[in-house]
Design an enzyme around this catalytic site. Structure first.
Site, PDB file in Angstrom:
ATOM      1  N   LEU A  23      -1.504   4.144  -4.051  1.00 31.06           N
ATOM      2  CA  LEU A  23      -0.869   3.762  -5.317  1.00 31.06           C
ATOM      3  C   LEU A  23      -1.653   2.563  -5.837  1.00 31.06           C
ATOM      4  CD1 LEU A  23       2.981   3.815  -4.522  1.00 31.06           C
ATOM      5  CD2 LEU A  23       1.631   5.540  -5.725  1.00 31.06           C
ATOM      6  N   ASP A  24      -1.707   2.419  -7.159  1.00 29.07           N
ATOM      7  CA  ASP A  24      -2.379   1.249  -7.728  1.00 29.07           C
ATOM      8  C   ASP A  24      -1.658  -0.023  -7.276  1.00 29.07           C
ATOM      9  OD1 ASP A  24      -3.971   3.029  -9.073  1.00 29.07           O
ATOM     10  OD2 ASP A  24      -2.839   2.904 -10.942  1.00 29.07           O
ATOM     11  N   LYS A  25      -2.372  -1.141  -7.361  1.00 32.90           N
ATOM     12  CA  LYS A  25      -1.800  -2.420  -6.913  1.00 32.90           C
ATOM     13  C   LYS A  25      -0.499  -2.742  -7.660  1.00 32.90           C
ATOM     14  CE  LYS A  25      -3.331  -7.139  -6.047  1.00 32.90           C
ATOM     15  NZ  LYS A  25      -4.453  -8.079  -6.121  1.00 32.90           N
ATOM     16  N   LYS A  78      -1.667   6.849 -15.692  1.00 34.40           N
ATOM     17  CA  LYS A  78      -1.996   5.877 -16.754  1.00 34.40           C
ATOM     18  C   LYS A  78      -3.019   6.487 -17.714  1.00 34.40           C
ATOM     19  CE  LYS A  78      -1.104   1.984 -13.728  1.00 34.40           C
ATOM     20  NZ  LYS A  78      -1.710   1.169 -12.700  1.00 34.40           N
TER      21      LYS A  78
END
Ligand code: URA
Length: 244
Positions: free
Chosen positions: A105-107, A191
Site C-alpha cells: 500500500l502507498d505510504k 489514484k
C-alpha cells in the site's frame, strides 16, 4: 525455543493475558506435566502442548492482519530510507524472523496489510494470475459519474497498459466516497485511475482482501493473527459479484 504464553496466544489466537490465565488455571500440560509458568520455554519441535486434553499443533508460519496507519511503508526493511515499516510497528510479541507484507500500500494509504513469513502463500496471493480481489474505500475531491464507472469496468488504459476490469460504486450519497474492487495491484493504481478523470483521491483505505474484511476493532497500527479459516477467505472472490 519459545515462551509458552507467546506460543499459546499465537496458536489459539488469544491474548497474552488469556494465555496466562489458561496456564494459571492448570488447563495446560507440557508433555505430561501441568505447566506452571507463563514464561516457561518450550521447544516447538519436540515438546507436546495440551490444553484441556487437546494437543495444540505448531503452525510453522504466521499470518497477521494489520490496520496500516499513514506514514509507514509496506516493506520489511526501511533502513535505506530511514522510514518506519509495517514490520517495525508490530508489537514485540508478534515479531519474528522473516516477516514481510504480502503486497503493497502507498505510504499514505491506510487499512488491511497482510504480514506473513510464508513466502509460498504470499506468492500465491500476489500472483497476477490468481486475481485476488482487493477492496478499497476512497474519499475523492469531487464526485465521479457514470463515465468513470464505465472506464473502470471496461479496463482503462494507464500509460499504454490496459488494466483489468475494476468495480467502482458509490459508498455515500453524492459519489465523493467510492468503493473500488481491483483484481491487480499496479503502482498507485487507484489514484492514477481517478486522476485520468481529473479526480484526486484524498484518502484511501483497503478494507478487504478477497472475502476477508479488515477487523473494525483494529485501531490504526494495531494487528492480530489471522486464523486458518479467515485465511482461506483471502482467496475467495467476494465483492465483485457477477462482475468478473
Ligand atoms: N491504489 C493506490 O493508488 N494506492 C494504494 O496504496 C493502493 C491502490
Amino acid at each position: 525455543m519459545e515462551r509458552l504464553d507467546k506460543f499459546l496466544s499465537r496458536e489459539l489466537n488469544i491474548t497474552r493475558s488469556e494465555s496466562k490465565s489458561l496456564i494459571k488455571s492448570g488447563a495446560v500440560l507440557v508433555n505430561s506435566a501441568p505447566a506452571r509458568f507463563a514464561d516457561m520455554k518450550i521447544n516447538t519441535d519436540s515438546d507436546c502442548v495440551f490444553v484441556n486434553g487437546n494437543e495444540i499443533t505448531y503452525n510453522k508460519f504466521v499470518y497477521i492482519m494489520m490496520n496500516k496507519p499513514k506514514g509507514v511503508i509496506s516493506s520489511s526493511d526501511g533502513r535505506k530510507t530511514g522510514e518506519k515499516t509495517v514490520v517495525d510497528i508490530l508489537p514485540a510479541e508478534m515479531k519474528r524472523k522473516n516477516l514481510f507484507p504480502a503486497g503493497r500500500l502507498d505510504k499514505d494509504t491506510t487499512g488491511f496489510v497482510l504480514i506473513t513469513d510464508d513466502g509460498a502463500f504470499a506468492h500465491d496471493i500476489l500472483s497476477p494470475k490468481n486475481h485476488i480481489e482487493k477492496t478499497y474505500i476512497a474519499q475523492l475531491d469531487k464526485p465521479f459519474d457514470s463515465s468513470v464507472v464505465y472506464d473502470f469496468e471496461n479496463g482503462m488504459e494507464l500509460n499504454g497498459k490496459k488494466c483489468m476490469p475494476a468495480l467502482l460504486e458509490s459508498a455515500c450519497g453524492d459519489n465523493t466516497k467510492a468503493k473500488i474492487v481491483l483484481k491487480q495491484g499496479m503502482y498507485h493504481q487507484i489514484k492514477r485511475m481517478f486522476k485520468k478523470h481529473g479526480i484526486t483521491v484524498l484518502e484511501l483505505k483497503r478494507v478487504a482482501m478477497g472475502a476477508l474484511q479488515l477487523d473494525k476493532n483494529l485501531a490504526p497500527g494495531q494487528a492480530k493473527y489471522i486464523s486458518k479459516d479467515e485465511l482461506s477467505l483471502v482467496k475467495s472472490a467476494h465483492n465483485m459479484g457477477d462482475f468478473r
